[in-house]
Design a protein around this motif. Sequence first.
Motif, mmCIF file in Angstrom:
data_model
loop_
_atom_site.group_PDB
_atom_site.id
_atom_site.type_symbol
_atom_site.label_atom_id
_atom_site.label_comp_id
_atom_site.label_asym_id
_atom_site.label_seq_id
_atom_site.Cartn_x
_atom_site.Cartn_y
_atom_site.Cartn_z
ATOM 1 N N THR A 69 1.213 20.077 14.593
ATOM 2 C CA THR A 69 0.973 19.086 15.641
ATOM 3 C C THR A 69 0.117 19.724 16.721
ATOM 4 O O THR A 69 -0.111 20.930 16.719
ATOM 5 N N ALA A 70 -0.319 18.879 17.658
ATOM 6 C CA ALA A 70 -1.132 19.361 18.769
ATOM 7 C C ALA A 70 -0.355 20.387 19.589
ATOM 8 O O ALA A 70 -0.932 21.273 20.205
ATOM 9 N N ALA A 71 0.973 20.280 19.593
ATOM 10 C CA ALA A 71 1.785 21.186 20.393
ATOM 11 C C ALA A 71 2.224 22.423 19.606
ATOM 12 O O ALA A 71 2.954 23.257 20.124
ATOM 13 N N GLY A 72 1.791 22.517 18.356
ATOM 14 C CA GLY A 72 2.176 23.690 17.570
ATOM 15 C C GLY A 72 2.676 23.301 16.196
ATOM 16 O O GLY A 72 2.635 22.137 15.810
ATOM 17 N N THR A 73 3.150 24.317 15.488
ATOM 18 C CA THR A 73 3.497 24.146 14.076
ATOM 19 C C THR A 73 4.973 24.417 13.867
ATOM 20 O O THR A 73 5.541 25.286 14.511
ATOM 21 N N VAL A 74 5.611 23.631 12.985
ATOM 22 C CA VAL A 74 6.959 24.014 12.556
ATOM 23 C C VAL A 74 6.846 24.459 11.099
ATOM 24 O O VAL A 74 6.119 23.852 10.318
ATOM 25 N N PRO A 75 7.560 25.520 10.750
ATOM 26 C CA PRO A 75 7.444 26.039 9.383
ATOM 27 C C PRO A 75 8.225 25.170 8.400
ATOM 28 O O PRO A 75 9.111 24.409 8.800
ATOM 29 N N PRO B 227 18.841 19.296 10.176
ATOM 30 C CA PRO B 227 18.264 18.878 11.465
ATOM 31 C C PRO B 227 16.811 19.319 11.640
ATOM 32 O O PRO B 227 16.297 19.350 12.750
ATOM 33 N N LYS B 228 16.169 19.661 10.560
ATOM 34 C CA LYS B 228 14.787 20.138 10.559
ATOM 35 C C LYS B 228 13.967 19.353 9.543
ATOM 36 O O LYS B 228 14.508 18.735 8.638
ATOM 37 N N PHE B 229 12.646 19.471 9.682
ATOM 38 C CA PHE B 229 11.736 18.963 8.669
ATOM 39 C C PHE B 229 11.853 19.796 7.386
ATOM 40 O O PHE B 229 12.060 20.999 7.446
ATOM 41 N N PHE B 230 11.677 19.177 6.242
ATOM 42 C CA PHE B 230 11.404 19.925 5.014
ATOM 43 C C PHE B 230 9.955 20.423 5.024
ATOM 44 O O PHE B 230 9.711 21.590 4.800
ATOM 45 N N PRO B 231 8.989 19.532 5.265
ATOM 46 C CA PRO B 231 7.607 20.009 5.210
ATOM 47 C C PRO B 231 7.208 20.779 6.456
ATOM 48 O O PRO B 231 7.794 20.606 7.528
ATOM 49 N N MET B 232 6.198 21.608 6.320
ATOM 50 C CA MET B 232 5.563 22.212 7.468
ATOM 51 C C MET B 232 4.881 21.095 8.238
ATOM 52 O O MET B 232 4.366 20.158 7.642
ATOM 53 N N LEU B 233 4.925 21.181 9.552
ATOM 54 C CA LEU B 233 4.285 20.152 10.348
ATOM 55 C C LEU B 233 3.362 20.817 11.350
ATOM 56 O O LEU B 233 3.769 21.728 12.061
#
Lengths: 372, 372
Positions: free
Chosen positions: B166-172, B158-164
């Motif tokens: 965005t303007a609202a922040g980063t997902v690891p 249920p998560k990204f594989f890549p780091m993302l």
Amino acid sequence: MTETESPTGSTLTIGVVKETKPGERRVALVPKLIERLTRRGLKVVVEPGAGAGAQLADDVFTEAGATTGDAWSADIVLTVVPPSIADIERLKPGTVLIGFLAPLTNTDEVAAMKKAGITAFAVESIPRISRAQGMDALSSQANVAGYRAVLLAAQRLPKFFPMLTTAAGTVPPAKALVLGVGVAGLQALATAKRLGAQATGYDVRPEVAEQVRSVGAQWLDLGIEAAGEGGYARELTEEERARQQQRLTEAIGGFDVVITTALVPGRKAPTLVTAEAVRGMKAGSVIVDMAGETGGNCELTDPGKDIVAHDVTICSPLNLPAEMPVHASELYARNLTELLELIVDTDGKLAIDFSDEVVAGACVAGRDEEVN
Amino acid sequence: MTETESPTGSTLTIGVVKETKPGERRVALVPKLIERLTRRGLKVVVEPGAGAGAQLADDVFTEAGATTGDAWSADIVLTVVPPSIADIERLKPGTVLIGFLAPLTNTDEVAAMKKAGITAFAVESIPRISRAQGMDALSSQANVAGYRAVLLAAQRLPKFFPMLTTAAGTVPPAKALVLGVGVAGLQALATAKRLGAQATGYDVRPEVAEQVRSVGAQWLDLGIEAAGEGGYARELTEEERARQQQRLTEAIGGFDVVITTALVPGRKAPTLVTAEAVRGMKAGSVIVDMAGETGGNCELTDPGKDIVAHDVTICSPLNLPAEMPVHASELYARNLTELLELIVDTDGKLAIDFSDEVVAGACVAGRDEEVN
């Protein structure tokens, strides 16, 4: 500027509801953002089970400072998908509602909000200006959707995306075409490229060619341009559309994967992939039509279904962000938190400033009542 | 060296059968390789519909120089999956059978081949030496399986594989652990890395650490080594296994995705992911157990099924290569063609040389009869 305390004069409550639409696994607020709200003196009430689809148990919310309870009676109610009229009728007059509200198409629902005395902010209507980027839920969810569309295509394609060199020989990389290069299209291009495909982008707005190239993808130039307002394409003339379709139809036959993302807000999606184009594709090719909800960009799309036509698999997923609920919820929650911080002051009081173009732009119900 | 013409003295025929196992979409020969065989004077007979699962219509085979007909009565029969005893009984005495034959486990079938007077070459038994790399079907299919395992994991996570960012922040980035670094494991690491995950590999053979690092992944050092013969690990002692499990169990909790590929030929797969390890994983994490066919590397695996235990999705796909039949078939067909070129001379006559270690190693039935 209007400063309002909650009806009882006590702390404003933020309600996080359990989504009622089948298959919706996202939740509008995640535990890690609760502190940003409680720090302002806000109280967060989570409907039991609201986070279950996104792997967030109730106790994870309560440990972060929320309580569980009736989220629909909160002062500010956060949702993911547009609430039904039945949902809207659960809200008390004066409630501030924030979420995807589909104001251009869900006109009955918006009328119901007005009638119920709700002040409603639609994230779709937030102006796409620099200052509001952090609230841009269309973009954050489109990022998720574009990534997921490529995973779906890769899963359906009977070939590798990457080139593979083995002792017995080499297989070439898959060729992926993305039609419509907004946020979703750009993420699809980046993901397809990352996974090893030869990625090509096309859009009627020629100014996105540079963005396409910036993610390592190629630009497909069909010689038809239609730059429009607000980051969307203008509608093409009939003659332009005919030429576009003919050239696209010819080009599409050379691709293993076609991902379409062309949306015109509040209108039926344009047809970009004709039945003839599908017939021209190699057996086993895959189309992922991300515009299924408004009729689809492919003539043969059956919204919500995977079909096989002319040996081509045509997928029309209707809610890709819900398939990746942990990160989709997290990004969405950050968007809503930024918007909340714009309409709630640091003392935790409502401070809705309609002279702010972001606030005014996002408001789809309740402004007239405020002004009167 | 034995030189044999087909019983009638005419051209040798190569039969490409339609696979009979449910869900098997691969085919043992693809049109683009037919010319390499017909050039030697061989005749290729394809069972009608044999290529359908791999998007290869009968006419694509016939245009490439094959005929359609009874492939089971050919002189050399090519299959993908181990034939059943009923399949074996369809072969005429003297037939050369080539394919995955599972000689270590399908002992009844191998006995049936011997009884029926079949000369059988199992691709699993081809010695893994440099000269035979082009025939290494275990590797070519493991490459497909490793790639598909990551797609499956990415699809379920249920998560990204890549780091993302965005303007609202980063997902690891997601953290992916691959247990067992053979061909499948290495391809899984490379694919996970490519898709943007932080990839980590573990194997009881310390010499593969360098390969793990060569694809940009990290090496997980648990301090237990068990290098064995033929590229497989030796079985661990009971004490080593206990230590390994304890340390792995602790490490696994830090990963979003665990892909297991640990196989011991002809034996039950070792348990690497205990129920306790699953309990220690974050909600929403994903395990793809590639050893399901021999019982699985995860204690909770239900072979062939996707289950959710302790909020962790545990997938046990049994035939990943069949999910990507176009390229899986193409790679496999190249492997078989190389083997065919070793046992058929340039005049199109059988020339089975048991003094060749590759030929001798691959032969699982029919050699004794040849020697007598």
